[in-house]
Design an enzyme around this catalytic site. Structure first.
Site, short mmCIF file in Angstrom:
data_model
loop_
_atom_site.label_atom_id
_atom_site.label_comp_id
_atom_site.label_asym_id
_atom_site.label_seq_id
_atom_site.Cartn_x
_atom_site.Cartn_y
_atom_site.Cartn_z
N ARG A 1 0.80 -1.23 0.00
CA ARG A 1 0.00 0.00 0.00
C ARG A 1 0.82 1.27 0.00
NH1 ARG A 1 -3.22 -3.45 1.75
NH2 ARG A 1 -1.28 -4.24 2.55
N THR A 2 1.69 1.39 0.99
CA THR A 2 2.35 2.69 1.20
C THR A 2 3.18 3.05 -0.03
OG1 THR A 2 2.39 2.18 3.55
CG2 THR A 2 3.78 4.00 2.82
N LYS B 1 26.21 -2.92 0.12
CA LYS B 1 27.67 -2.84 -0.10
C LYS B 1 28.34 -1.97 0.96
CE LYS B 1 27.17 -3.01 -5.16
NZ LYS B 1 27.39 -2.20 -6.38
N ARG C 1 11.17 3.96 3.24
CA ARG C 1 10.85 3.02 4.33
C ARG C 1 12.10 2.22 4.62
NH1 ARG C 1 5.65 -0.90 4.58
NH2 ARG C 1 4.76 1.07 5.29
N HIS D 1 5.12 6.09 11.53
CA HIS D 1 4.57 5.96 10.18
C HIS D 1 3.60 7.13 10.01
CE1 HIS D 1 3.12 4.38 6.52
NE2 HIS D 1 2.94 3.11 6.84
#
Ligand code: NCD
Length: 339
Positions: A57-58, A86, A107, A135
């Site tokens: 969703r986000t 890396k 995120r 959030h």
């Protein structure tokens, strides 16, 4: 707050007046989100959508919101396909990516990581979830949904009665929502969780400082009896050092139509940030609720588009130009809002 050019990292940045500006702007996005009009106000702009943790969703909602405003989206998904694997620092990643983008959504599994990234970014950064911390865009769309669902019922955010249910320890959506509700008055919160997954003390303090009434319990049925909103959450299995531990809590609090009918006031609104865990051993919101008109979970997701579009136009300072760059939709539009 001054939205223009701001990073959106935490609910702590917002005052109540900012929420009004944001929600008013989100309302104005409706014709575009519903494809009744097209706007190209962000034509030429690029969103860097960096999701270093699972998301449906986000990520798609931020990306679609940007596309609906006429902008383009570049994505990186998963830690393994980025140079973080890396050993590149978040700051170096930010220095590079902010040269390619006009705004970045991110995120990441580590609490505080998005703020760290933002500290080296040349463009605004929006927090799409930083570990178990916050959030903010989800809390904003949740509150927008609460306001819309309660409209016309003589109830509002001041005086709200809400039960938050599930994994309140690791659930970042409820952490941000608690901070957001602290901007309002006279809220009654019932926090329902296994003792081990209780809401962290700092969020409870924040609610109590705001003068809210907070009840902490591990009993579901009594807690959902006199509330406007039941906000259910998933056990955040990815935050447990030993995933098998999550099995101890899965399925502890299940809501289905029979329990709803027996215990809830008529028209109690059911919310969940999604994904709901539909595996039989969890099933926190049964599919037999899908025909219940008070199940707002898919309207929540629809509202996410509006709120994220509003964040983009405010941060990029084009809210006043959206309609000027609008035109009609030429294609057959068979969509309707999720019921
Ligand atoms: C939530 C999240 O990622 O914190 N999902 C979402 O963004 N709508 C909740 C969850 O994953 O359980």
């Amino acid at each position: 707050m001054n939205f223009t050019g701001a990073h959106i990292l935490s609910i702590e940045q917002f005052e109540r007046a900012d929420i009004e500006v944001l929600f008013g702007t989100a309302d104005n996005m409706e014709p575009y989100a519903q494809r009744r009009r097209i706007t190209r106000v962000l034509e030429g702009a690029i969103l860097g959508n960096m999701f270093f943790e699972a998301s449906t969703r986000t990520r798609i909602s931020f990306g679609s919101a940007f596309n609906l405003l006429g902008g383009d989206v570049r994505e990186s998904v998963g830690m393994d396909s980025s140079s973080l694997i890396k050993g590149e620092s978040l700051q170096d990643t930010a220095r590079v990516l902010s040269g390619f983008s006009d705004v970045i959504c991110m995120r990441h599994p580590e609490p505080g990581s998005v703020a760290q990234f933002a500290s080296a970014s040349r463009v605004p950064v929006m927090n799409g979830g930083d570990g178990s911390n916050e959030h903010p865009s989800q809390a904003l769309l949740d509150l927008y949904t609460i306001a819309k669902e309660l409209q016309g019922r003589g109830r509002g955010i001041d005086g709200l009665r809400i039960a938050m249910v599930g994994d309140l320890k690791f659930g970042r959506t409820v952490h941000s929502l608690c901070k957001l509700l602290s901007l309002y008055q006279n809220v009654q919160l019932t926090l329902v969780s296994p003792v081990e997954l209780a809401m962290p003390e700092k969020y409870i303090e924040c609610l109590r400082k705001a003068g809210h009434q907070v009840v902490i319990t591990d009993q579901l049925e009594a807690s959902i009896a006199h509330v406007d909103i039941v906000y259910s959450t998933r056990i955040q299995e990815e935050r447990f050092s030993d995933r098998a531990q999550a099995d101890l809590y899965r399925g502890r609090f299940r809501l289905n139509q029979a329990i709803y009918t027996e215990h809830c006031e008529p028209n109690t609104v059911i919310m969940h940030p999604l994904p709901r865990d539909s595996r039989v051993e969890a099933n926190e919101l049964d599919t037999d609720l899908d025909t219940n008109p008070n199940l707002a979970i898919f309207r929540q997701a629809d509202n996410g588009l509006l709120v994220r579009m509003a964040l983009f136009v405010l941060v990029l300072d084009v809210a006043h130009l959206v309609d000027r760059h609008a035109k009609d939709v030429p294609w057959h539009n068979s969509r309707d809002l999720a019921k």
